[in-house]
Design an enzyme around this catalytic site. Structure first.
Site, PDB file in Angstrom:
ATOM      1  N   LEU A   1     -14.657   5.284  -4.987  1.00 35.03           N
ATOM      2  CA  LEU A   1     -13.255   4.961  -4.741  1.00 35.03           C
ATOM      3  C   LEU A   1     -12.788   3.777  -5.583  1.00 35.03           C
ATOM      4  CD1 LEU A   1     -10.749   5.429  -2.901  1.00 35.03           C
ATOM      5  CD2 LEU A   1     -11.620   3.533  -1.542  1.00 35.03           C
TER       6      LEU A   1
ATOM      7  N   GLN B   1      -7.806  14.479   3.675  1.00 42.00           N
ATOM      8  CA  GLN B   1      -7.144  13.615   2.691  1.00 42.00           C
ATOM      9  C   GLN B   1      -7.942  13.503   1.400  1.00 42.00           C
ATOM     10  OE1 GLN B   1      -6.508   9.053   3.225  1.00 42.00           O
ATOM     11  NE2 GLN B   1      -4.501  10.011   3.262  1.00 42.00           N
TER      12      GLN B   1
ATOM     13  N   HIS C   1     -11.498  11.998   0.765  1.00 46.94           N
ATOM     14  CA  HIS C   1     -11.594  10.599   1.190  1.00 46.94           C
ATOM     15  C   HIS C   1     -11.628  10.414   2.700  1.00 46.94           C
ATOM     16  CE1 HIS C   1     -11.196   6.296   0.959  1.00 46.94           C
ATOM     17  NE2 HIS C   1     -10.034   6.296   1.577  1.00 46.94           N
TER      18      HIS C   1
ATOM     19  N   HIS D   1      -8.068  11.186  -1.864  1.00 52.46           N
ATOM     20  CA  HIS D   1      -7.566   9.921  -2.386  1.00 52.46           C
ATOM     21  C   HIS D   1      -7.246  10.111  -3.863  1.00 52.46           C
ATOM     22  CE1 HIS D   1      -7.203   5.716  -3.440  1.00 52.46           C
ATOM     23  NE2 HIS D   1      -7.346   5.376  -2.173  1.00 52.46           N
TER      24      HIS D   1
ATOM     25  N   ARG E   1      -0.581   9.207  -0.187  1.00 56.88           N
ATOM     26  CA  ARG E   1      -1.731   9.739  -0.920  1.00 56.88           C
ATOM     27  C   ARG E   1      -1.625  11.226  -1.221  1.00 56.88           C
ATOM     28  NH1 ARG E   1      -6.419   6.186   2.123  1.00 56.88           N
ATOM     29  NH2 ARG E   1      -5.854   4.296   0.985  1.00 56.88           N
TER      30      ARG E   1
ATOM     31  N   ARG F   1      -2.857  10.365   6.421  1.00 54.00           N
ATOM     32  CA  ARG F   1      -3.050   8.975   6.854  1.00 54.00           C
ATOM     33  C   ARG F   1      -2.526   8.006   5.808  1.00 54.00           C
ATOM     34  NH1 ARG F   1      -7.107   4.832   5.881  1.00 54.00           N
ATOM     35  NH2 ARG F   1      -8.275   6.176   4.484  1.00 54.00           N
TER      36      ARG F   1
ATOM     37  N   PHE G   1       0.864  -1.177   0.000  1.00 52.84           N
ATOM     38  CA  PHE G   1       0.000   0.000   0.000  1.00 52.84           C
ATOM     39  C   PHE G   1       0.903   1.229   0.000  1.00 52.84           C
ATOM     40  CE2 PHE G   1      -4.656   0.587   1.206  1.00 52.84           C
ATOM     41  CZ  PHE G   1      -5.100  -0.415   0.373  1.00 52.84           C
TER      42      PHE G   1
ATOM     43  N   GLU H   1      -6.583   1.853  -3.304  1.00 47.48           N
ATOM     44  CA  GLU H   1      -5.133   1.891  -3.476  1.00 47.48           C
ATOM     45  C   GLU H   1      -4.593   0.477  -3.744  1.00 47.48           C
ATOM     46  OE1 GLU H   1      -3.221   4.881  -1.022  1.00 47.48           O
ATOM     47  OE2 GLU H   1      -2.052   3.246  -0.155  1.00 47.48           O
TER      48      GLU H   1
HETATM   49  C1  FAD Z   1     -14.909   4.021   0.176  1.00 47.19           C
HETATM   50  C2  FAD Z   1     -13.977   3.911   1.344  1.00 47.19           C
HETATM   51  C3  FAD Z   1     -12.990   2.932   1.356  1.00 47.19           C
HETATM   52  C4  FAD Z   1     -12.099   2.837   2.426  1.00 47.19           C
HETATM   53  N1  FAD Z   1     -11.146   1.856   2.411  1.00 47.19           N
HETATM   54  C5  FAD Z   1     -10.313   1.723   3.486  1.00 47.19           C
HETATM   55  C6  FAD Z   1      -9.356   0.658   3.529  1.00 47.19           C
HETATM   56  O1  FAD Z   1      -9.269  -0.173   2.627  1.00 47.19           O
HETATM   57  N2  FAD Z   1      -8.551   0.587   4.613  1.00 47.19           N
HETATM   58  C7  FAD Z   1      -8.623   1.470   5.661  1.00 47.19           C
HETATM   59  O2  FAD Z   1      -7.874   1.337   6.616  1.00 47.19           O
HETATM   60  N3  FAD Z   1      -9.542   2.468   5.642  1.00 47.19           N
HETATM   61  C8  FAD Z   1     -10.386   2.605   4.585  1.00 47.19           C
HETATM   62  N4  FAD Z   1     -11.315   3.621   4.578  1.00 47.19           N
HETATM   63  C9  FAD Z   1     -11.493   4.434   5.803  1.00 47.19           C
HETATM   64  C10 FAD Z   1     -12.229   3.615   6.848  1.00 47.19           C
HETATM   65  O3  FAD Z   1     -13.090   2.711   6.231  1.00 47.19           O
HETATM   66  C11 FAD Z   1     -13.054   4.505   7.778  1.00 47.19           C
HETATM   67  O4  FAD Z   1     -12.253   5.539   8.303  1.00 47.19           O
HETATM   68  C12 FAD Z   1     -13.598   3.691   8.954  1.00 47.19           C
HETATM   69  O5  FAD Z   1     -14.212   2.501   8.515  1.00 47.19           O
HETATM   70  C13 FAD Z   1     -14.579   4.520   9.763  1.00 47.19           C
HETATM   71  O6  FAD Z   1     -15.141   3.683  10.744  1.00 47.19           O
HETATM   72  P1  FAD Z   1     -16.002   4.298  11.923  1.00 47.19           P
HETATM   73  O7  FAD Z   1     -16.446   3.161  12.758  1.00 47.19           O
HETATM   74  O8  FAD Z   1     -15.248   5.402  12.548  1.00 47.19           O
HETATM   75  O9  FAD Z   1     -17.243   4.970  11.166  1.00 47.19           O
HETATM   76  P2  FAD Z   1     -18.407   4.335  10.251  1.00 47.19           P
HETATM   77  O10 FAD Z   1     -18.115   2.963   9.838  1.00 47.19           O
HETATM   78  O11 FAD Z   1     -18.704   5.338   9.207  1.00 47.19           O
HETATM   79  O12 FAD Z   1     -19.629   4.268  11.235  1.00 47.19           O
HETATM   80  C14 FAD Z   1     -20.269   5.442  11.685  1.00 47.19           C
HETATM   81  C15 FAD Z   1     -21.497   5.045  12.457  1.00 47.19           C
HETATM   82  O13 FAD Z   1     -22.026   6.199  13.069  1.00 47.19           O
HETATM   83  C16 FAD Z   1     -23.406   6.219  12.918  1.00 47.19           C
HETATM   84  N5  FAD Z   1     -23.836   7.624  12.968  1.00 47.19           N
HETATM   85  C17 FAD Z   1     -23.379   8.665  12.250  1.00 47.19           C
HETATM   86  N6  FAD Z   1     -24.036   9.798  12.598  1.00 47.19           N
HETATM   87  C18 FAD Z   1     -24.914   9.453  13.551  1.00 47.19           C
HETATM   88  C19 FAD Z   1     -25.880  10.147  14.303  1.00 47.19           C
HETATM   89  N7  FAD Z   1     -26.111  11.463  14.155  1.00 47.19           N
HETATM   90  N8  FAD Z   1     -26.623   9.468  15.188  1.00 47.19           N
HETATM   91  C20 FAD Z   1     -26.457   8.131  15.367  1.00 47.19           C
HETATM   92  N9  FAD Z   1     -25.551   7.414  14.673  1.00 47.19           N
HETATM   93  C21 FAD Z   1     -24.793   8.068  13.787  1.00 47.19           C
HETATM   94  C22 FAD Z   1     -23.690   5.526  11.612  1.00 47.19           C
HETATM   95  O14 FAD Z   1     -24.976   4.966  11.626  1.00 47.19           O
HETATM   96  C23 FAD Z   1     -22.611   4.447  11.612  1.00 47.19           C
HETATM   97  O15 FAD Z   1     -23.081   3.288  12.252  1.00 47.19           O
HETATM   98  C24 FAD Z   1     -12.212   3.736   3.516  1.00 47.19           C
HETATM   99  C25 FAD Z   1     -13.207   4.704   3.511  1.00 47.19           C
HETATM  100  C26 FAD Z   1     -14.054   4.806   2.430  1.00 47.19           C
HETATM  101  C27 FAD Z   1     -15.075   5.918   2.436  1.00 47.19           C
END
Ligand code: FAD
Length: 557
Positions: A238, A226, A337, A228, A272, A372, A113, A241
Site C-alpha cells: 500500500l 474495496q 484493500h 485501494h 476510493r 469505506r 483524505f 491515501e
Molecule cells: C496496509 C494497510 C493500511 C491501512 N491503513 C489504514 C489507515 O490508515 N486508516 C484506517 O482507518 N484503516 C486502515 N487500514 C484498515 C485497518 O487497518 C484495518 O481494517 C484494521 O486495522 C483491522 O483491525 P482488526 O483489529 O479488525 O484486525 P487485525 O488488526 O488484522 O487483527 C486481527 C487479529 O486476529 C487474529 N486472528 C486472525 N485469525 C485468527 C485465528 N484463526 N485464530 C486466532 N486469531 C486470529 C490475528 O492474530 C490478529 O491479532 C489499513 C489496512 C491495511 C491492510
C-alpha cells in the site's frame, strides 16, 4: 479444558479494545491470537484515523461524508453513533500514549483524505496503526487477562441456541483445546488474501468470519470489496491515501492529471471506488504506461515534506519498487484493500447467535456500506471493539456457565489430523493460488456477469477439490502447511459468498460495479445482503438499511 467469561479472538485494535472493555467490566477475559498482538494487521495502517475535532469541522459533516461514501448503504443510526464517538476515542488513545503528529500550534495535526469535505484524518506520520496498537497494548498490559498467543481458532462452538466457547489449535505444540466461554468476540480482522493482489498481510485470511459463518452466523454485504487506488505495481504494497492527502497527484502516460475528468471538484481525493475505477479505465483505454499502470507523483512536494510525513512510503518505494519518490514518480495500480462486509452485527456488536459478538474488519455493522472512507476503519476497530467488549461482558454477567460438549475437541482433532493422513490429495498452496487468480481475474473492480458465473464455477470446483486437501508436513510444531490448509478452506467459503452476492446484486453501488447494470438502483437494492450457510451453499436474504436524516442523492465528487 480452559474456561473464561469472555473470549476475544484476535489481538488487533478491535480485539484489544474489546478485551479492555470486558476486563474493565470485571470479567475474566482471554484473548486468543494466531499472531503476537503487535504483529496484527492493524499495525500496518499508515494514513490515519478520522475525527472531526478541528475548529471548523463538524460531526455532522463527518456523518454526511460517511453516508455519502457508503453510497447510502451504511446504516445511518450506526454512522451517527460512530462519528459522535470519534473525538472521545482519539483523545482516549492520545491519553493512552499514542504519539500523534502535531501541527506548529501544538494541536493534533490532520490531513485531507479521500471523499471527505475536511482534513480530519489524524495521524502519526505514516505509521498510525502501529502507534495506536503499541499504545493500546501497553494500556491493556496493565490489566489482568489470559493471552493464548499463536493459537488458531478453528471452530466456534454453538449449542442449545447459544455460544458455548471455541476450539483452537496451539501452533507451538500442535495440540487442540476447547475454551468454554459465555461470550465470544470475533475480532480476527481482514480476509484480503482471498485475492492475490492485495495490500493485506499474509495472515489476513478471514478465519473468524468463516468460523462464524460455519457456526450459523449471518454474513452481511460480502460482495462489497474495496480496491485501494494506489498499491505498488509489483508487490501490491500500500501507498497510503495520505500521499494524495499531502498533495500527491495521479498522471497517465500522456502526463495528464486524469482525475479532472472523473472527479472535477476534488480530483485525486475522490473516494476510493471512484479513483480505482478511473485508474482502471485509463489503463484499459490505452493511457497507462507500458505493462499497464499509472504514476503517483510526489516530487513537487519537496524532500523535507515527503521524508518527514511519508517516511515509510519512502522506504517502501526505494526497497520494493526501486524508485525514489523525492525525485521519481511511483508506479501504481489498484489492489484489494478492505472488505466492507463481514459478520453481521448491530451497534452493540451482537450477531444473530446469542453470546457471539464481532468487531473490527471481521464485522459489518454497517457503517461503511458499499464503500469505506479511508481513516474510518481504525476508528471503527476502537469504537465498535469497545461496544462489543462492553456488551459481551454484560451478556456474560447474565449467562449461565457453558461447557464444550464431550468429544467435540477429539472430533475436531480427528477431522483436521485426517488431512495429514491422506496418501495423496490436493496441496493447499495450489488451491489457494488458483482461488486468488480467479478472484483477481474475474471478481475485480468492474464485474462482468459471465466472469462472475465462471468465478463461481471455479470456486466451487476448488471447494470440491478441497475435500481431499492433503497436509504433507507431519510435524506438530509450527506446522505452516497445516495452517495454510485451514486458512485456504476458510477463504474458499468466503470467496463463494462474495461471488454469490455479486451475482445477485444487479446494480452498481460503491465498490460493486456491474458492467451490465451500471446505475445504482435504490428501488430494488437499497438493502443489505445477508448470507446464511446451508449444505448446498450460501442462502441469501436481505435486510433493510437504517435511515435517519440523509436522503439518497446521486453521488458526485
Ligand atoms: C496496509 C494497510 C493500511 C491501512 N491503513 C489504514 C489507515 O490508515 N486508516 C484506517 O482507518 N484503516 C486502515 N487500514 C484498515 C485497518 O487497518 C484495518 O481494517 C484494521 O486495522 C483491522 O483491525 P482488526 O483489529 O479488525 O484486525 P487485525 O488488526 O488484522 O487483527 C486481527 C487479529 O486476529 C487474529 N486472528 C486472525 N485469525 C485468527 C485465528 N484463526 N485464530 C486466532 N486469531 C486470529 C490475528 O492474530 C490478529 O491479532 C489499513 C489496512 C491495511 C491492510
Amino acid at each position: 479444558m480452559h474456561r473464561h467469561d469472555v473470549v476475544v479472538v484476535g489481538a488487533g485494535l478491535a480485539g484489544q479494545r474489546a478485551a479492555l472493555a470486558a476486563v474493565e467490566a470485571g470479567k475474566d477475559v482471554a484473548i486468543v491470537s494466531k499472531l503476537h498482538p503487535l504483529r496484527s494487521h492493524s499495525g500496518a495502517a499508515q494514513g490515519g484515523i478520522n475525527a472531526a475535532v478541528g475548529a471548523e469541522d463538524s460531526v455532522d459533516t463527518h456523518i454526511y461524508d460517511t453516508v455519502k461514501g457508503s453510497d447510502y448503504l451504511g446504516d445511518q443510526d450506526a454512522i451517527e453513533f460512530f462519528c459522535r464517538s470519534a473525538g472521545p476515542t482519539v483523545v482516549e488513545m492520545e491519553h493512552f500514549g499514542t504519539i500523534f503528529s502535531r501541527g506548529s500550534d501544538g494541536q493534533l495535526a490532520s490531513r485531507p483524505f479521500g471523499g471527505q469535505g475536511f482534513p480530519r484524518t489524524i495521524y502519526a506520520a505514516d505509521r498510525t496503526g502501529l502507534a495506536l496498537l503499541q499504545a493500546l497494548y501497553e494500556r491493556l498490559g496493565t490489566e489482568s487477562f489470559t493471552l493464548y498467543e499463536e493459537w488458531d481458532l478453528t471452530r466456534i462452538v454453538v449449542g442449545e441456541g447459544r455460544v458455548q466457547g471455541i476450539i483452537a489449535f496451539d501452533r507451538r505444540h500442535g495440540d487442540f483445546a476447547g475454551i468454554a466461554a459465555k461470550s465470544v468476540v470475533i475480532a480476527t480482522g481482514p480476509a484480503g488474501r482471498v485475492y492475490g493482489r492485495t495490500t493485506n498481510a499474509h495472515s489476513c485470511t478471514g478465519d473468524g468470519i468463516a468460523a462464524a459463518y460455519r457456526a450459523g452466523a449471518l454474513l452481511k454485504d460480502m460482495e462489497f470489496v474495496q480496491f485501494h487506488p494506489t498499491a505498488l505495481l509489483e508487490s501490491g504494497i500500500l501507498i497510503t491515501e495520505g500521499a494524495r492527502g499531502e498533495g500527491g497527484i495521479l498522471k497517465n502516460v500522456n502526463g495528464e492529471r486524469f482525475m479532472s475528468k472523473y472527479a472535477p471538484h476534488v480530483l485525486d481525493l475522490a473516494s476510493r471506488d471512484v479513483v480505482s475505477r478511473a485508474i482502471w479505465t485509463e489503463v484499459k483505454e490505452g493511457r497507462g504506461f507500458p505493462g499497464g499502470y499509472v504514476h503517483l507523483e510526489l516530487m513537487h512536494l519537496g524532500r523535507e515534506r515527503i521524508e518527514s510525513r511519508l517516511q515509510e512510503i519512502c522506504d517502501f518505494c526505494r526497497n520494493f519498487a526501486g524508485v525514489d519518490p523525492v525525485t521519481q514518480p511511483i508506479p501504481i495500480m489498484p489492489g484489494q484493500h478492505y472488505m466492507m462486509g463481514g459478520v453481521g452485527t448491530n451497534i452493540r456488536g451482537e450477531t444473530n447467535i446469542p453470546g457471539l459478538f464481532a468487531a473490527g474488519e471481521a464485522a459489518c455493522v454497517s457503517i461503511h456500506g458499499a464503500n469505506r472512507l479511508g481513516g474510518n476503519s481504525l476508528l471503527e476497530t476502537l469504537v465498535f471493539g469497545k461496544e462489543a467488549g462492553i456488551h459481551a461482558a454484560a451478556h456474560a454477567e447474565k449467562a449461565s456457565t457453558t461447557e464444550i460438549p464431550n468429544g467435540l475437541v477429539e472430533e475436531e482433532t480427528a477431522l483436521i489430523r485426517g488431512m495429514s493422513e491422506r496418501k495423496d490429495g490436493e496441496e493447499p498452496q495450489h488451491l489457494r493460488a488458483e482461488m486468488q487468480a480467479t478472484m483477481d481475474e474475474l471478481v475485480g473492480i468492474y464485474r462482468h456477469p459471465n466472469d462472475l458465473t465462471e468465478a463461481l464455477r471455479r470456486i466451487r470446483a476448488l471447494q470440491t477439490r478441497y475435500q481431499s486437501v492433503r497436509v504433507v508436513d507431519r510435524s506438530s510444531i509450527y506446522n505452516i502447511n497445516l495452517t495454510d490448509a485451514l486458512e485456504t478452506g476458510h477463504m474458499l467459503d468466503l470467496a463463494e459468498v462474495i461471488v454469490i452476492g455479486a451475482i445477485a446484486r444487479t446494480e452498481s453501488r460503491g465498490a460493486h460495479a456491474r458492467v451490465d447494470f451500471p446505475r445504482r438502483d435504490d428501488v430494488n437494492w437499497m438493502k443489505h445482503t445477508m448470507a446464511r450457510r446451508t449444505a448446498t451453499g450460501p442462502e441469501l436474504s436481505y435486510a433493510p438499511v437504517a435511515f435517519t436524516r440523509w436522503e439518497p442523492k446521486e453521488r458526485v465528487y
